[in-house]
Write a protein that holds these residues in place. Structure first.
Motif, PDB file in Angstrom:
ATOM      1  N   ALA A  36      29.905  23.285  54.772  1.00  0.00           N
ATOM      2  CA  ALA A  36      29.535  23.112  53.359  1.00  0.00           C
ATOM      3  C   ALA A  36      28.945  24.410  52.811  1.00  0.00           C
ATOM      4  CB  ALA A  36      28.531  21.975  53.220  1.00  0.00           C
ATOM      5  N   ARG A  37      28.173  25.103  53.655  1.00  0.00           N
ATOM      6  CA  ARG A  37      27.586  26.372  53.187  1.00  0.00           C
ATOM      7  C   ARG A  37      28.686  27.410  52.963  1.00  0.00           C
ATOM      8  NH1 ARG A  37      23.608  26.129  57.747  1.00  0.00           N
ATOM      9  NH2 ARG A  37      23.038  23.997  57.261  1.00  0.00           N
ATOM     10  N   LEU A  38      29.658  27.470  53.872  1.00  0.00           N
ATOM     11  CA  LEU A  38      30.764  28.423  53.720  1.00  0.00           C
ATOM     12  C   LEU A  38      31.589  28.090  52.475  1.00  0.00           C
ATOM     13  CD1 LEU A  38      32.032  28.614  57.419  1.00  0.00           C
ATOM     14  CD2 LEU A  38      30.688  30.329  56.193  1.00  0.00           C
ATOM     15  N   PHE A  39      31.799  26.811  52.296  1.00  0.00           N
ATOM     16  CA  PHE A  39      32.563  26.316  51.146  1.00  0.00           C
ATOM     17  C   PHE A  39      31.882  26.747  49.841  1.00  0.00           C
ATOM     18  CE2 PHE A  39      32.873  22.739  48.110  1.00  0.00           C
ATOM     19  CZ  PHE A  39      34.236  22.545  48.002  1.00  0.00           C
ATOM     20  N   VAL A  40      30.572  26.541  49.791  1.00  0.00           N
ATOM     21  CA  VAL A  40      29.816  26.901  48.579  1.00  0.00           C
ATOM     22  C   VAL A  40      29.824  28.417  48.386  1.00  0.00           C
ATOM     23  CG1 VAL A  40      27.480  26.958  47.606  1.00  0.00           C
ATOM     24  CG2 VAL A  40      28.425  24.814  48.481  1.00  0.00           C
ATOM     25  N   ASP A  41      29.625  29.172  49.469  1.00  0.00           N
ATOM     26  CA  ASP A  41      29.663  30.645  49.373  1.00  0.00           C
ATOM     27  C   ASP A  41      30.982  31.105  48.779  1.00  0.00           C
ATOM     28  OD1 ASP A  41      27.200  30.869  50.470  1.00  0.00           O
ATOM     29  OD2 ASP A  41      27.862  31.624  52.427  1.00  0.00           O
ATOM     30  N   GLN A  42      32.048  30.452  49.210  1.00  0.00           N
ATOM     31  CA  GLN A  42      33.374  30.858  48.738  1.00  0.00           C
ATOM     32  C   GLN A  42      33.522  30.599  47.232  1.00  0.00           C
ATOM     33  OE1 GLN A  42      37.222  28.960  50.182  1.00  0.00           O
ATOM     34  NE2 GLN A  42      36.961  30.704  51.526  1.00  0.00           N
ATOM     35  N   ILE A  43      33.090  29.430  46.795  1.00  0.00           N
ATOM     36  CA  ILE A  43      33.197  29.119  45.361  1.00  0.00           C
ATOM     37  C   ILE A  43      32.304  30.049  44.540  1.00  0.00           C
ATOM     38  CG2 ILE A  43      32.810  27.348  43.593  1.00  0.00           C
ATOM     39  CD1 ILE A  43      33.550  25.269  45.732  1.00  0.00           C
ATOM     40  N   VAL A  44      31.111  30.305  45.045  1.00  0.00           N
ATOM     41  CA  VAL A  44      30.187  31.216  44.352  1.00  0.00           C
ATOM     42  C   VAL A  44      30.838  32.590  44.200  1.00  0.00           C
ATOM     43  CG1 VAL A  44      28.012  32.491  44.664  1.00  0.00           C
ATOM     44  CG2 VAL A  44      28.070  30.008  44.997  1.00  0.00           C
ATOM     45  N   SER A  45      31.459  33.042  45.287  1.00  0.00           N
ATOM     46  CA  SER A  45      32.096  34.355  45.263  1.00  0.00           C
ATOM     47  C   SER A  45      33.249  34.392  44.253  1.00  0.00           C
ATOM     48  CB  SER A  45      32.579  34.678  46.678  1.00  0.00           C
ATOM     49  OG  SER A  45      33.248  35.872  46.684  1.00  0.00           O
ATOM     50  N   PHE A  46      34.074  33.344  44.260  1.00  0.00           N
ATOM     51  CA  PHE A  46      35.180  33.276  43.286  1.00  0.00           C
ATOM     52  C   PHE A  46      34.629  33.244  41.859  1.00  0.00           C
ATOM     53  CE2 PHE A  46      38.046  32.248  46.724  1.00  0.00           C
ATOM     54  CZ  PHE A  46      39.307  32.563  46.243  1.00  0.00           C
ATOM     55  N   ALA A  47      33.567  32.460  41.656  1.00  0.00           N
ATOM     56  CA  ALA A  47      33.029  32.287  40.297  1.00  0.00           C
ATOM     57  C   ALA A  47      32.410  33.587  39.780  1.00  0.00           C
ATOM     58  CB  ALA A  47      31.999  31.163  40.289  1.00  0.00           C
ATOM     59  N   LYS A  48      31.756  34.314  40.692  1.00  0.00           N
ATOM     60  CA  LYS A  48      31.073  35.543  40.257  1.00  0.00           C
ATOM     61  C   LYS A  48      32.029  36.716  40.081  1.00  0.00           C
ATOM     62  CE  LYS A  48      26.383  35.163  42.093  1.00  0.00           C
ATOM     63  NZ  LYS A  48      25.562  35.494  43.281  1.00  0.00           N
ATOM     64  N   ASN A  49      33.131  36.699  40.820  1.00  0.00           N
ATOM     65  CA  ASN A  49      34.027  37.862  40.828  1.00  0.00           C
ATOM     66  C   ASN A  49      35.416  37.506  40.322  1.00  0.00           C
ATOM     67  OD1 ASN A  49      32.123  39.631  42.344  1.00  0.00           O
ATOM     68  ND2 ASN A  49      32.408  38.022  43.871  1.00  0.00           N
ATOM     69  N   SER A  50      35.461  36.658  39.315  1.00  0.00           N
ATOM     70  CA  SER A  50      36.778  36.220  38.853  1.00  0.00           C
ATOM     71  C   SER A  50      37.611  37.390  38.346  1.00  0.00           C
ATOM     72  CB  SER A  50      36.633  35.198  37.731  1.00  0.00           C
ATOM     73  OG  SER A  50      37.899  34.984  37.162  1.00  0.00           O
ATOM     74  N   PRO A  51      38.769  37.620  38.967  1.00  0.00           N
ATOM     75  CA  PRO A  51      39.638  38.688  38.468  1.00  0.00           C
ATOM     76  C   PRO A  51      40.492  38.198  37.299  1.00  0.00           C
ATOM     77  CG  PRO A  51      40.523  37.794  40.516  1.00  0.00           C
ATOM     78  CD  PRO A  51      39.315  36.963  40.148  1.00  0.00           C
ATOM     79  N   TYR A  52      40.275  36.951  36.902  1.00  0.00           N
ATOM     80  CA  TYR A  52      41.191  36.333  35.941  1.00  0.00           C
ATOM     81  C   TYR A  52      40.551  36.061  34.588  1.00  0.00           C
ATOM     82  CZ  TYR A  52      43.594  35.469  40.321  1.00  0.00           C
ATOM     83  OH  TYR A  52      44.196  35.617  41.540  1.00  0.00           O
ATOM     84  N   GLU A  53      39.368  36.645  34.334  1.00  0.00           N
ATOM     85  CA  GLU A  53      38.664  36.372  33.073  1.00  0.00           C
ATOM     86  C   GLU A  53      39.585  36.551  31.866  1.00  0.00           C
ATOM     87  OE1 GLU A  53      35.801  35.019  32.213  1.00  0.00           O
ATOM     88  OE2 GLU A  53      35.468  34.679  34.347  1.00  0.00           O
ATOM     89  N   HIS A  54      40.378  37.616  31.904  1.00  0.00           N
ATOM     90  CA  HIS A  54      41.233  37.947  30.750  1.00  0.00           C
ATOM     91  C   HIS A  54      42.371  36.937  30.575  1.00  0.00           C
ATOM     92  CE1 HIS A  54      43.204  39.618  34.225  1.00  0.00           C
ATOM     93  NE2 HIS A  54      44.310  39.798  33.533  1.00  0.00           N
ATOM     94  N   LEU A  55      42.587  36.084  31.593  1.00  0.00           N
ATOM     95  CA  LEU A  55      43.677  35.099  31.499  1.00  0.00           C
ATOM     96  C   LEU A  55      43.187  33.736  31.007  1.00  0.00           C
ATOM     97  CD1 LEU A  55      45.590  35.857  34.820  1.00  0.00           C
ATOM     98  CD2 LEU A  55      46.179  36.597  32.510  1.00  0.00           C
ATOM     99  N   LYS A  56      41.862  33.622  30.823  1.00  0.00           N
ATOM    100  CA  LYS A  56      41.314  32.310  30.427  1.00  0.00           C
ATOM    101  C   LYS A  56      41.666  31.967  28.997  1.00  0.00           C
ATOM    102  CE  LYS A  56      37.645  31.581  33.725  1.00  0.00           C
ATOM    103  NZ  LYS A  56      36.243  31.645  34.045  1.00  0.00           N
TER     104      LYS A  56
END
Ligand SMILES: Cc1cc2nc3c(=O)[nH]c(=O)nc-3n(C[C@H](O)[C@H](O)[C@H](O)COP(=O)(O)O)c2cc1C
Length: 188
Positions: free
Chosen positions: A168-188
């Motif tokens: 669960a901790r790894l899972f959360v770390d992964q989502i946090v990382s995706f959320a903080k470093n989204s390479p797709y902001e310009h596609l939203k």
């Protein structure tokens, strides 16, 4: 950053809700603001595009709140029990009330619980739905079994299996990382 965990069990006080609660605590350790929308506690009406039915005010209010929270969320976790080898119809109904505008390029974590043979198939099925909604389902997922939980004195379930706590901790770390470093902001 805001997250929304949608729990799709038919049971109030479900194992899936206990998992959601554990994940919420982990997100809060990252100072992420996360809400749990448990569809057993806060039911919504069945999708009715022709308007033939008249949902209760409570159902309508729950629905509106779900839609508002989904639109505001920066990331999601979708949680479901295993029902007949897939995720629940309750969760599918909730997703059918939402749109691509809610999910587009947002990270989505998938978690589930089985009472019989543990299966990740409900999560594979959800992965397809997330893709269709243009969300980004993160690779790490969590598929637990009833036996991974214990009960507190008041009967509330909690995630007791230490391996799943770590996952669960790894899972959360992964989502946090995706959320903080989204390479797709310009596609939203
Ligand atoms: C309609 C229905 C279908 C189910 N189908 C399955 C199944 O295919 N495989 C399985 O392992 N458990 C199945 N179960 C058992 C649930 O996975 C089990 O009750 C589990 O504890 C649900 O998790 P929850 O407490 O998070 O709701 C089913 C339960 C229901 C109500």
């Amino acid at each position: 950053m805001k997250g929304l965990i949608i729990v799709g069990s038919a049971k109030v006080g479900s194992h899936t809700a206990a998992l959601a609660k554990y994940l919420k605590g982990q997100f809060e350790d990252h100072e992420f603001d996360v809400e749990i929308f448990d569809l057993a506690d806060r039911p919504i009406h069945q999708l009715d595009v022709s308007g033939a039915s008249e949902p209760s005010e409570t159902y309508k209010a729950n629905m509106k709140d779900l839609q508002t929270k989904a639109r505001e969320a920066d990331f999601f976790v979708l949680g479901s029990p295993n029902y007949h080898g897939s995720y629940s119809g309750i969760l599918k109904n909730a997703l059918d009330h939402l749109t691509m505008d809610d999910f587009k390029m947002k990270p989505v974590g998938l978690v589930g619980n089985s009472g019989g043979i543990v299966s990740a198939e409900p999560l594979s099925h959800l992965r397809l739905i997330v893709r269709t909604l243009l969300g980004i389902a993160v690779p790490t997922q969590i598929a637990t079994h009833d036996s991974d939980y214990n009960k507190l004195d008041d009967g509330t379930y909690y995630l007791a299996n230490e391996e799943f706590q770590l996952r669960a901790r790894l899972f959360v770390d992964q989502i946090v990382s995706f959320a903080k470093n989204s390479p797709y902001e310009h596609l939203k």
